[in-house]
Design an enzyme around this catalytic site. Structure first.
Site, PDB file in Angstrom:
ATOM      1  N   ASP A   4      33.202  45.314  40.654  1.00 33.38           N
ATOM      2  CA  ASP A   4      32.422  44.294  39.945  1.00 33.38           C
ATOM      3  C   ASP A   4      31.088  44.926  39.567  1.00 33.38           C
ATOM      4  OD1 ASP A   4      34.508  42.670  40.641  1.00 33.38           O
ATOM      5  OD2 ASP A   4      33.341  41.260  41.836  1.00 33.38           O
ATOM      6  N   ASP A   8      40.248  30.439  38.343  1.00 33.43           N
ATOM      7  CA  ASP A   8      39.424  30.447  39.553  1.00 33.43           C
ATOM      8  C   ASP A   8      39.233  29.003  39.981  1.00 33.43           C
ATOM      9  OD1 ASP A   8      39.160  33.169  38.936  1.00 33.43           O
ATOM     10  OD2 ASP A   8      37.398  32.757  37.693  1.00 33.43           O
TER      11      ASP A   8
END
Length: 240
Positions: free
Chosen positions: A8, A129
């Site tokens: 990330d 998500d």
């Protein structure tokens, strides 16, 4: 099953968040290329990458880093974060990104997903998500009233072949994957399901494999040393 080690990126650095909270940002590696090459050396064929700045701003921010990994390693790069237009999808795919993840836009403008799938087929994945089974969007800053399985079924209808499911309450916590929700999702749709969030030890890899999932993303567990990537890759491939 494939293992996708994760990088990330925020402000150009390799970081991890706790439950997607930007205030918990923790730098986990010194150099993104070195990290990617270490994943390749351990036997990974894919890498899962997220443009966290992009997710927050709704447009690509750290593009150079991801295309650099695609050009300078043999890893196939899966990328999400801030991809909201067909132009961005096209730009990433033409720059060597193997699979592009559409997230918030799947809920807000499914037509873009439909157009992307028509154009690029299985190079498109949708990231779903969820918090308490409800879909969250905009870098997880907003929640919706849409159930994750309902959105997955809608995506399946428009031809999406890959779904990356994250239980936000598990993400970055090393508390184990949500096998219950993953199992329900896998039964509900025919798409290839990739598990994300909460991987802690090799038991999580075994659990995901037992559900016949397509893939599992590993992030903090690799950086904290609770999971060995080479062992994860071997376990995932065993018997296939």
């Amino acid at each position: 099953m494939i293992i996708l080690p994760a990088i990330d990126i925020k402000d150009g650095n390799c970081v991890r968040l706790f439950k997607g909270d930007f205030s918990t940002v923790e730098k986990v590696a010194a150099d993104y290329m070195e990290t990617a090459k270490s994943f390749e050396k351990a036997g990974a064929q894919w890498i899962h990458t997220v443009d966290l700045d992009g997710a927050k701003e709704g447009k690509p921010v750290n593009t150079q880093i991801f295309t650099d990994i695609a050009k300078n390693t043999n890893l196939k790069v899966e990328l999400g974060g801030g991809i909201r237009t067909l132009e961005t999808v096209e730009s990433y795919i033409s720059s060597g990104i193997s699979r592009v993840i559409l997230g918030s836009i799947a809920l807000k403008d499914p037509q873009i997903v439909k157009d992307a799938v028509k154009e690029y087929g299985d190079r498109i994945a949708v990231g779903i998500d969820a918090m308490n089974e409800m879909v969250a969007v905009e870098g997880w800053l907003d929640s919706s009233s849409v159930n994750y399985i309902d959105l997955a079924k809608e995506m399946e209808q428009i031809g999406v072949k890959y779904i990356i499911f994250t239980d936000i309450s598990k993400d970055g916590t090393l508390s184990g994957v949500n096998l219950d929700q993953l199992g329900k999702l896998s039964k509900a749709v025919s798409c290839n399901v990739i598990a994300s969030g909460g991987v802690h030890t090799i038991e999580d890899i075994k659990g995901c494999k037992a559900l016949n999932l397509y893939g599992t993303i590993c992030g903090k567990s690799l950086y904290k040393g609770t999971l060995d990537l080479a062992e994860a890759v071997e376990t995932a491939h065993k018997g296939e």
